[in-house]
Design an enzyme around this catalytic site. Structure first.
Site, PDB file in Angstrom:
ATOM      1  N   LYS A  79     -20.292  45.475  54.719  1.00 32.50           N
ATOM      2  CA  LYS A  79     -18.868  45.313  55.015  1.00 32.50           C
ATOM      3  C   LYS A  79     -18.670  45.033  56.507  1.00 32.50           C
ATOM      4  O   LYS A  79     -17.861  44.213  56.892  1.00 32.50           O
ATOM      5  CB  LYS A  79     -18.091  46.560  54.613  1.00 32.50           C
ATOM      6  N   GLY A 112     -23.912  49.183  55.862  1.00 36.53           N
ATOM      7  CA  GLY A 112     -23.126  48.432  54.885  1.00 36.53           C
ATOM      8  C   GLY A 112     -22.881  47.001  55.356  1.00 36.53           C
ATOM      9  O   GLY A 112     -22.669  46.751  56.543  1.00 36.53           O
ATOM     10  N   SER A 154     -13.258  51.680  52.797  1.00 38.65           N
ATOM     11  CA  SER A 154     -13.286  51.906  54.242  1.00 38.65           C
ATOM     12  C   SER A 154     -12.609  53.238  54.535  1.00 38.65           C
ATOM     13  O   SER A 154     -11.634  53.608  53.865  1.00 38.65           O
ATOM     14  CB  SER A 154     -12.508  50.787  54.942  1.00 38.65           C
ATOM     15  N   GLY A 158     -18.812  54.104  49.468  1.00 38.50           N
ATOM     16  CA  GLY A 158     -19.631  53.118  50.180  1.00 38.50           C
ATOM     17  C   GLY A 158     -20.783  53.804  50.916  1.00 38.50           C
ATOM     18  O   GLY A 158     -21.941  53.380  50.833  1.00 38.50           O
ATOM     19  N   HIS A 159     -20.471  54.899  51.636  1.00 39.49           N
ATOM     20  CA  HIS A 159     -21.523  55.628  52.344  1.00 39.49           C
ATOM     21  C   HIS A 159     -22.519  56.237  51.353  1.00 39.49           C
ATOM     22  O   HIS A 159     -23.727  56.233  51.587  1.00 39.49           O
ATOM     23  CB  HIS A 159     -20.923  56.782  53.167  1.00 39.49           C
ATOM     24  N   GLY A 212     -18.753  59.619  59.524  1.00 37.44           N
ATOM     25  CA  GLY A 212     -18.086  60.596  58.666  1.00 37.44           C
ATOM     26  C   GLY A 212     -16.938  59.985  57.895  1.00 37.44           C
ATOM     27  O   GLY A 212     -16.866  58.767  57.726  1.00 37.44           O
ATOM     28  N   GLN A 246     -21.484  43.847  62.671  1.00 39.20           N
ATOM     29  CA  GLN A 246     -22.225  45.013  63.172  1.00 39.20           C
ATOM     30  C   GLN A 246     -23.693  44.932  62.736  1.00 39.20           C
ATOM     31  O   GLN A 246     -24.611  45.177  63.519  1.00 39.20           O
ATOM     32  CB  GLN A 246     -21.579  46.291  62.637  1.00 39.20           C
TER      33      GLN A 246
HETATM   34  O1  PAF Z   1     -20.525  51.770  60.795  1.00 35.73           O
HETATM   35  C1  PAF Z   1     -20.342  52.865  61.360  1.00 35.73           C
HETATM   36  O2  PAF Z   1     -19.953  53.852  60.752  1.00 35.73           O
HETATM   37  C2  PAF Z   1     -20.623  52.983  62.848  1.00 35.73           C
HETATM   38  O3  PAF Z   1     -20.284  51.812  63.519  1.00 35.73           O
HETATM   39  C3  PAF Z   1     -22.076  53.382  63.156  1.00 35.73           C
HETATM   40  C4  PAF Z   1     -23.072  52.343  62.691  1.00 35.73           C
HETATM   41  C5  PAF Z   1     -22.379  54.719  62.507  1.00 35.73           C
HETATM   42  C6  PAF Z   1     -22.259  53.545  64.662  1.00 35.73           C
HETATM   43  O4  PAF Z   1     -21.391  54.488  65.180  1.00 35.73           O
END
Ligand code: PAF
Length: 288
Positions: free
Chosen positions: A150, A148, A190, A37-38, A32, A154
């Site tokens: 960024k 992403g 971010s 970016g999202h 959320g 991850q």
């Molecule tokens: O990048 C994020 O927003 C979080 O790390 C994710 C991938 C949704 C996991 O909670």
């Protein structure tokens, strides 16, 4: 757009979306506090799939004891409106008990790629990410998922987990990394940028500039890796940052490298300004 908060409702809604014709579903997992970016992830997902499912879940398992779990911005109604405007079909927004019912006892840990960089400064963080992303993959069973670049480490952790646990095709056919979306002055977008004071926000522009210069000088062979990293460190210190790490790594294994080989590499940085920790990364020798 339908918003669902229980696994039962999610399964019913997904069955309707898929229909008999096997429509292709893309998943965009988020916590959320959405920004451009999202929304870029959502647009890419829409271009590649028949339907987009977005998730919003502020995952407690990926926050350390002294991190910003309680302060993390939560704005479900505003986020839902943005997702709906972008054509998302289904929003999966479980609460903590729906995601981790009492007795939940499983932890997913990806050795190697999780360990250095942000993993060193945030113990347990990537276990929390891997655990929730594996659950999201199992819950939604998407054909593809978008993340992403960024959060480069991850993405590497999720790709390694998918490879190791056979989540790749025909399950999750593709895990797609989308280039970082930046503000006009280069700062990576971010959800945490909103924590910056106006002075910190102005100083923060040094970070992408220093990183871009280093990526270019290393790519062009003008400076050895150690010197380019030292220059970034100096520039960040002068701008008021406290450096967490600056590293040049192999883009796939994330193993640190001291000299360029014939493989894609990445420069990654994490640094704090005031109380906010910012991360960023850029490609080195992108032509390889
Ligand atoms: O990048 C994020 O927003 C979080 O790390 C994710 C991938 C949704 C996991 O909670």
């Amino acid at each position: 757009m339908q918003t669902v908060k229980t696994l039962q409702m999610l399964r019913t809604a997904l069955a309707q979306l898929r229909g008999g014709s096997g429509a292709r579903i893309a998943l965009v997992p988020t916590m959320g506090a959405l920004h451009e970016g999202h929304l870029t992830l959502v647009r890419r997902a829409r271009a590649e799939a028949d339907h987009v499912v977005a998730s919003i879940f502020v995952n407690p398992k990926q926050f350390g004891p002294n991190e910003d779990l309680d302060a993390y911005p939560r704005q479900l109604a505003a986020d839902a409106a943005m997702l709906e405007a972008e054509g998302v079909a289904l929003l999966w927004a479980p609460d903590v008990t729906a995601m981790y019912p009492p007795g939940f006892a499983t932890n997913v840990s990806v050795a190697g790629v999780s360990e250095g960089l942000c993993g060193a400064a945030r113990p347990g963080h990537f276990d929390g990410v891997a655990t929730v992303v594996l659950k999201l993959f199992n819950q939604v069973a998407p054909d593809m998922a978008f993340f992403g670049e960024k959060d480069f480490q991850q993405l590497a952790v999720i790709r390694a987990m998918a490879r190791d646990l056979d989540l790749t095709a025909p399950h999750v056919e593709a895990i797609i990394g989308v280039p970082t979306v930046r503000e006009a002055d280069g700062l990576a977008m971010s959800s945490r940028n909103r924590y910056l004071s106006p002075e910190e926000r102005a100083a923060a522009a040094v970070l992408p500039r220093a990183l871009a210069d280093a990526a270019q000088t290393i790519t062009d062979g003008l400076q050895p890796v150690w010197l380019a990293k030292a220059v970034v460190e100096d520039e960040l210190q002068i701008a008021g940052f406290r450096l967490d790490y600056i590293e040049v790594v192999d883009a796939e294994t994330l193993a640190p490298i001291e000299a360029l080989a014939d493989r894609p590499a990445r420069i990654l940085v994490a640094a704090r300004i005031g109380g906010t920790r910012l991360i960023d990364n850029m490609a080195i020798n992108p032509a390889v």
